[in-house]
Design a protein around this motif. Structure first.
Motif: not given
Length: 315
Positions: A92-119
């Motif tokens: 709320r302090r950082a964004a110029p609008w009132d926030p609501v939750l959209y999603y919750v995710e996790t990315f474990p990135k195991p050993p050997g996992a490659g890079a993701l392209p810039a996006h």
């Protein structure tokens, strides 16, 4: 350029986010919160994951977890964490609008996992107007050696940048990244530190060359005034992404799969649809279901029980 990490209660967060498109926070989670979150993720895998639809679980070819999506829908612990007043106040302090939750995710990135392209998150996330932010929280010390995060400062001012197919994913054109090289920043993230960034900010996740997983928790917040596209539109965009990934060419919702794709690639699309949504579409049925939009409509109808039933093949 050295990254400047702010305190989570800093009054400067909004100014930095608006100017740079990304703001870094030191010790957003303390050591105890990091440990609790990691244990909650382990418990989720042990006790919850088997009941989660496959569309919300992404795996590498060897079965290793790539990501878990919408954790808050299937586990109350993650719902509570994402609604923590401390995090909501930070956004709320950082964004110029009132926030609501959209999603919750996790990315474990195991050993050997490659890079993701810039996006950019806005390339695939259906919010209108595009007022949302991505809160990325390190649950392990993160450096360039184990899947570090790099950001292109001020790239949020570009709108949606050109993305091109890069292996399984779409990424920002290299020529644009080359022109923005002086704006790239890749800080080290101690466990518990975080990055909050605009949905237009170009970012890239590096390869994990270490011998340990690199777990993170990601929480998306959108403006309370925004609209999320309908379930049908979201499904259509998911099917479109599958077509792009498996056929290796750019598709739009009304493009003819058979005209632009090869038989082997189309079969991969149908296999992904079966794996992710439990709906079988025979190759012969593509005579009447020829576009990503038509495929999505068929999946929606079957899933709702309006066609031949879950897992049925149209004739």
């Amino acid at each position: 350029m050295k990254a400047n990490f702010l305190s989570p209660d800093s009054p400067d967060a909004g100014a930095v986010l608006g100017e740079e498109g990304v703001v870094f926070f030191d010790a957003l989670f303390d050591a105890e919160q990091v440990a609790r979150t990691r244990e909650a993720l382990a418990r989720y895998e042990r006790e919850v994951l088997d009941a989660v639809p496959s569309a919300y679980v992404d795996r590498y070819d060897d079965g290793t977890l790539r990501s878990l999506l919408d954790l808050h829908h299937y586990d109350t612990w993650f719902h509570s964490v994402a609604h923590d007043p401390r995090l909501m106040d930070l956004v709320r302090r950082a964004a110029p609008w009132d926030p609501v939750l959209y999603y919750v995710e996790t990315f474990p990135k195991p050993p050997g996992a490659g890079a993701l392209p810039a996006h950019q998150e806005i390339f695939t996330v259906p919010v209108e107007p595009p007022d949302f932010v991505h809160l990325w929280i390190a649950l392990e010390d993160v450096t360039s050696a184990n899947g570090g995060m790099a950001f292109y400062r001020r790239s949020h001012r570009l709108g949606i940048a050109p993305h091109v197919q890069q292996s399984r994913y779409f990424g920002v054109e290299q020529a644009l990244l080359d022109r923005m090289a002086s704006l790239r920043i890749e800080p080290d993230f101690p466990a518990g530190s975080a990055a909050l960034f605009d949905c237009h900010t170009i970012h890239v996740s590096g390869a994990n060359e270490s011998d340990r997983p690199r777990p993170v928790l990601v929480i998306g917040f959108r403006g309370a005034h925004t609209l999320v596209k309908s379930d049908e539109e979201v499904l259509a965009n998911c099917v479109l992404r599958i077509c792009r990934e498996e056929l290796g060419v750019s598709y739009e919702l009304d493009d003819d799969l058979l005209a632009k794709g090869n038989a082997e690639g189309v079969n991969r699309v149908l296999e992904r649809i079966w794996k992710d949504y439990g709906v079988r579409v025979s190759p012969a049925a593509l005579g009447r279901i020829r576009t990503p939009a038509a495929l999505a409509a068929h999946i929606d109808a079957v899933s709702a029980g309006d066609d031949h039933g879950k897992g049925a093949e149209p004739r």
